[in-house]
Design an enzyme around this catalytic site. Structure first.
Site, short mmCIF file in Angstrom:
data_model
loop_
_atom_site.label_atom_id
_atom_site.label_comp_id
_atom_site.label_asym_id
_atom_site.label_seq_id
_atom_site.Cartn_x
_atom_site.Cartn_y
_atom_site.Cartn_z
N ILE A 39 5.44 0.43 12.00
CA ILE A 39 5.06 1.76 11.53
C ILE A 39 4.18 2.47 12.55
CG2 ILE A 39 3.70 2.98 9.78
CD1 ILE A 39 4.76 0.93 7.74
N ASN A 65 -3.70 2.75 11.62
CA ASN A 65 -2.59 1.93 11.12
C ASN A 65 -2.86 0.44 11.26
OD1 ASN A 65 0.44 1.32 10.62
ND2 ASN A 65 0.06 0.47 12.65
N TYR A 110 -5.03 -8.91 0.06
CA TYR A 110 -4.36 -7.78 0.70
C TYR A 110 -4.33 -6.56 -0.24
CZ TYR A 110 -0.69 -4.90 2.75
OH TYR A 110 0.01 -3.85 3.29
N LYS A 138 -6.21 -2.82 0.42
CA LYS A 138 -5.54 -1.53 0.53
C LYS A 138 -6.04 -0.56 -0.55
CE LYS A 138 -3.12 -2.33 4.16
NZ LYS A 138 -3.42 -1.60 5.42
N VAL A 172 -10.15 -2.84 16.37
CA VAL A 172 -10.77 -1.95 15.39
C VAL A 172 -11.97 -2.59 14.71
CG1 VAL A 172 -8.64 -0.67 14.95
CG2 VAL A 172 -9.18 -2.67 13.54
#
Length: 254
Positions: A20, A93, A160, A164, A67
């Site tokens: 992505i 991302n 996970y 998110k 990051v």
């Protein structure tokens, strides 16, 4: 259309080496932006993305860093502004995913995933905002997942899913903090997508289940996240901030 034209914009895409992230980086370049690709050079992919961007006649820049490091993000953004110009768009991302039953999930595994998905996204937003807010202009797009809104049937990924969900609500919170200073923050939440991880032979049977459970009867391609990203980065969404744009083929409706 001029509403979607990104000519003159400088965009940063984290995790741009594949899937992505790579598709969005190339898609933003197709819309006219110059692109900085931030990530781990050792894993490959960033240089390939930069080559795709250059083939479109846009400037591309590979910027190494993690990051999870505020210092590397600051150094990277300083390099981007020196080489390409003032940062106006950021797509965060970079993320990791795996599945482990909650009762056996180690604290180390929990913290490692949260360090990238949540802390890494926050540090990226914070560092990007540091240069955007004084100019009162910018668009930040965080990539979350439909798993931040629903629990995926048959997948043991409490860490996970909750990470998110945190990205989604954090983005809304940042959007409200910065709304009156010219900086928009939005989220794209993909559904099941045919990234390289999902093209492995060992997950072929699982892919059939994902396709069966999606109302449109298939998985997304990474390129199908480009349109939403261009929309949220462009003037077409000038009055849009704090939204979670779910791109899932209708999955969350069932």
């Amino acid at each position: 259309m001029k509403l979607f034209d990104l000519s003159g914009e400088i965009a940063l895409v984290t995790g741009a080496g594949s899937g992505i992230g790579q598709a969005i980086a190339v898609g933003l370049a197709e819309a006219g932006a110059d692109i900085a690709c931030f990530g781990h050079l050792s894993k490959g992919g960033l240089e390939e993305t930069v080559a795709k961007i250059a083939a479109l006649g846009r400037r591309g820049l590979a910027v190494p860093g993690s990051v999870t490091s505020k210092m590397e993000l600051e150094t990277g953004i300083a390099c981007i502004e020196r080489e390409l110009g003032p940062l106006t768009i950021a797509v965060n991302n970079a993320g990791v995913a795996n599945a482990t039953p909650a009762e056996t999930l180690s604290q180390e595994a929990w913290e490692k995933l949260y360090d990238v998905n949540v802390t890494g996204t926050f540090l990226s937003c914070q560092t990007e905002a540091a240069v955007m807010l004084p100019r009162r202009r910018g668009a930040i797009i965080n990539i979350a997942s439909m798993s931040g809104s629903i629990v995926n049937r048959g997948l043991t990924q409490a860490h996970y899913n909750s990470s998110k969900a945190a990205v989604i609500h954090m983005s809304k919170s940042l959007a409200m903090e910065w709304a009156d200073r010219g900086l928009r923050v939005n989220v794209i939440s993909p559904g099941y997508t045919l990234t390289p991880m999902n093209r492995r032979p060992e997950v072929a049977e699982q892919i059939k289940v994902f396709e069966r459970d999606t109302p449109m009867g298939r998985m997304a391609t990474p390129e199908e996240m480009v349109g939403p990203a261009v929309f949220l980065a462009s003037r077409a969404s000038s009055f849009v901030t704090g939204i979670d744009l779910i791109v899932d083929g209708g999955f969350v409706c069932w």
